[in-house]
Design a protein around this motif. Sequence first.
Motif, short mmCIF file in Angstrom:
data_model
loop_
_atom_site.label_atom_id
_atom_site.label_comp_id
_atom_site.label_asym_id
_atom_site.label_seq_id
_atom_site.Cartn_x
_atom_site.Cartn_y
_atom_site.Cartn_z
N ARG A 37 0.84 -1.20 0.00
CA ARG A 37 0.00 0.00 0.00
C ARG A 37 0.87 1.25 0.00
O ARG A 37 0.56 2.24 -0.69
N ALA A 38 1.97 1.23 0.75
CA ALA A 38 2.85 2.40 0.83
C ALA A 38 3.42 2.76 -0.54
O ALA A 38 3.49 3.94 -0.90
N ARG A 39 3.85 1.76 -1.30
CA ARG A 39 4.39 2.04 -2.63
C ARG A 39 3.35 2.73 -3.50
O ARG A 39 3.64 3.73 -4.17
N GLU A 40 2.16 2.19 -3.51
CA GLU A 40 1.10 2.78 -4.32
C GLU A 40 0.74 4.17 -3.80
O GLU A 40 0.53 5.11 -4.57
N PHE A 41 0.69 4.31 -2.49
CA PHE A 41 0.35 5.58 -1.84
C PHE A 41 1.32 6.68 -2.28
O PHE A 41 0.90 7.79 -2.66
N VAL A 42 2.62 6.40 -2.22
CA VAL A 42 3.62 7.41 -2.57
C VAL A 42 3.50 7.81 -4.03
O VAL A 42 3.60 8.99 -4.39
N GLU A 43 3.28 6.84 -4.90
CA GLU A 43 3.14 7.16 -6.32
C GLU A 43 1.91 8.04 -6.57
O GLU A 43 1.94 8.94 -7.42
N VAL A 44 0.84 7.80 -5.82
CA VAL A 44 -0.36 8.64 -5.96
C VAL A 44 -0.06 10.06 -5.48
O VAL A 44 -0.43 11.04 -6.14
N VAL A 45 0.61 10.18 -4.34
CA VAL A 45 0.94 11.52 -3.81
C VAL A 45 1.81 12.28 -4.80
O VAL A 45 1.56 13.46 -5.10
N LYS A 46 2.82 11.63 -5.35
CA LYS A 46 3.67 12.29 -6.34
C LYS A 46 2.86 12.71 -7.56
O LYS A 46 3.06 13.80 -8.13
N GLY A 47 1.95 11.84 -7.98
CA GLY A 47 1.10 12.19 -9.11
C GLY A 47 0.22 13.39 -8.83
O GLY A 47 0.00 14.23 -9.71
N LEU A 48 -0.30 13.48 -7.61
CA LEU A 48 -1.11 14.64 -7.23
C LEU A 48 -0.27 15.91 -7.20
O LEU A 48 -0.75 16.98 -7.61
N TRP A 49 0.96 15.81 -6.73
CA TRP A 49 1.83 17.01 -6.74
C TRP A 49 2.11 17.47 -8.17
O TRP A 49 2.41 18.64 -8.40
N ASP A 50 1.99 16.56 -9.13
CA ASP A 50 2.20 16.91 -10.54
C ASP A 50 0.92 17.36 -11.23
O ASP A 50 0.91 17.54 -12.45
N SER A 51 -0.18 17.53 -10.47
CA SER A 51 -1.46 17.91 -11.07
C SER A 51 -1.34 19.15 -11.96
O SER A 51 -1.97 19.24 -13.01
N TRP A 52 -0.55 20.10 -11.50
CA TRP A 52 -0.37 21.36 -12.22
C TRP A 52 1.09 21.48 -12.64
O TRP A 52 1.99 21.22 -11.84
N GLU A 53 1.32 21.88 -13.87
CA GLU A 53 2.69 22.19 -14.27
C GLU A 53 3.16 23.43 -13.53
O GLU A 53 2.36 24.22 -13.00
N ASP A 54 4.46 23.63 -13.48
CA ASP A 54 5.03 24.68 -12.63
C ASP A 54 4.51 26.08 -12.96
O ASP A 54 4.40 26.93 -12.08
N ASP A 55 4.19 26.32 -14.23
CA ASP A 55 3.74 27.66 -14.63
C ASP A 55 2.25 27.68 -14.98
O ASP A 55 1.79 28.53 -15.75
N ALA A 56 1.48 26.76 -14.40
CA ALA A 56 0.05 26.67 -14.75
C ALA A 56 -0.77 27.85 -14.23
O ALA A 56 -1.74 28.27 -14.87
N PHE A 57 -0.41 28.40 -13.07
CA PHE A 57 -1.19 29.49 -12.49
C PHE A 57 -0.61 30.82 -12.96
O PHE A 57 0.39 31.31 -12.43
N ILE A 58 -1.27 31.40 -13.97
CA ILE A 58 -0.76 32.63 -14.57
C ILE A 58 -1.30 33.86 -13.85
O ILE A 58 -0.71 34.93 -13.92
N ARG A 59 -2.45 33.76 -13.23
CA ARG A 59 -3.03 34.83 -12.39
C ARG A 59 -3.02 36.18 -13.13
O ARG A 59 -2.53 37.18 -12.64
N ASP A 60 -3.58 36.18 -14.31
CA ASP A 60 -3.59 37.37 -15.16
C ASP A 60 -4.87 38.17 -14.89
O ASP A 60 -5.96 37.83 -15.37
N LYS A 61 -4.74 39.24 -14.15
CA LYS A 61 -5.91 40.05 -13.78
C LYS A 61 -6.53 40.72 -15.00
O LYS A 61 -7.76 40.89 -15.07
N LYS A 62 -5.71 41.11 -15.97
CA LYS A 62 -6.24 41.82 -17.13
C LYS A 62 -7.15 40.94 -17.97
O LYS A 62 -8.24 41.35 -18.39
N SER A 63 -6.71 39.70 -18.21
CA SER A 63 -7.51 38.79 -19.04
C SER A 63 -8.58 38.07 -18.25
O SER A 63 -9.54 37.54 -18.81
N GLY A 64 -8.41 38.04 -16.95
CA GLY A 64 -9.34 37.30 -16.11
C GLY A 64 -9.06 35.81 -16.03
O GLY A 64 -9.85 35.04 -15.47
#
Length: 447
Positions: free
Chosen positions: A156-183
């Motif tokens: 279970r631990a092996r599978e658990f860690v792989e799931v956690v790592k996958g969740l940390w990869d949900s968003w690419e590093d520059d996914a949140f652009i937070r552009d107020k002008k474009s919304g």
Amino acid sequence: MQRNDEMKLGLFLWASGYHEGAWRDPSVPANCGVDIGHYIQVAALAVGAAFHFIFLADTPSVSELEDAHIARSSRNDVFEPITLLSALSSRTQNIGLIGTATTTYNQPYHLARMFGSLDHLSRGRAGWNIVTSGFKREAANFGEEDLPDHHTRYARAREFVEVVKGLWDSWEDDAFIRDKKSGIFADTTKLHLLNHRGDYLSVRGPLNIARPPQGYPVLVQAGASDTGIEFAAEISEVVFTTAPYLEHGQNYYASLKDKARALGRQDDQVLVMPGFIPIVGRTKQEAADKLERLHSYEHIDVQIEMANRGLGSVVELRSLNLDSLVPETLPQSHFIQSRQKVYLDVAARQKFTWRELIRFISDSKGHLMVVGTPDEIANVMVETFNQRAADGFNVIPVTLPGGFKDFVDLVVPELRRRGKFRSRYSGSTLRENLGLKRPPNRFAQAI
């Protein structure tokens, strides 16, 4: 493979100190387990000495089996690790913050979110000590009568860690652009669903926080059974283990590095940092007197109960002749198998009686303990490091803050004089300070 000639040092931070009698020492605050000021003070000592990280152990249960032992233990009045480390993140800089969390009685989404949050709060200083639950009493706190068997816990631990790592990869590093002008707040072309369905877990994702600054918080593991070593070689970046004498540490170090290398991992990306218990005195006698004083604070019932638990509750110590020799084998433990093996190994090597083994477990719980002058303690650390039994140490003071201050004031300067420990931080994140690579996002890599 070449490695940096300087050892890594972490602080094993346990409220009053590692020894069971520590809380009774006059120098130790009686309520230190729930006194944030105490932890801030100790953390400041670690930061001032340029330690690589603070390490918090944890178990989600009261581990003692009888009220008489619970009454004499200070272990059951302490903060939950993520809560404490989050508080310390705002009062420290540079130093890593490693917390323990079990894969047996948690859900991956919860831990991914909590450790991801800690990494953001600390600006890239979080680490997760991955454990499988090892005490029977934990099961009843989560609606179960007994722990899953050893193999199931690790699967279970092996599978658990792989799931956690996958969740940390949900968003690419520059996914949140937070552009107020474009919304547009987030670029959803850089959002990835995990959609995991495995033998033990089913998790859709995505995580509702940006990818951690370190990519993943540093992955730490403390297992030393055969299964635990395989797990560490595959997953761990820092390995916290027991190495009660040099040859034991060398064998573990070589075995782990070989297994990691066979999986394509580099030696300097899997750091072996055994526990090390220093009791420092300006003279040998002063150091011995400190240990003897701690002995006077500890009740024999506490020592026996701790030894019984450490051996896996497979023998009733009170029914034995404590002055008889410890046998070479005992029934296999269903709980922390590696620790029972260490205890029996040392007992055979030292020809311990049961009484002597009980004292050994009480004093060190299997870790290397040195009682002596700063020079003697530094000698052992440098030899252990130079002889490839460690890449550094998780320093375990017997009392806090006093035992740690002694180490910082007396031993750290000696290590620096010998060129074996740094005098300042080399980076702002835990990965930078440990020399660990930042992992790429699996989904971005696949595109």
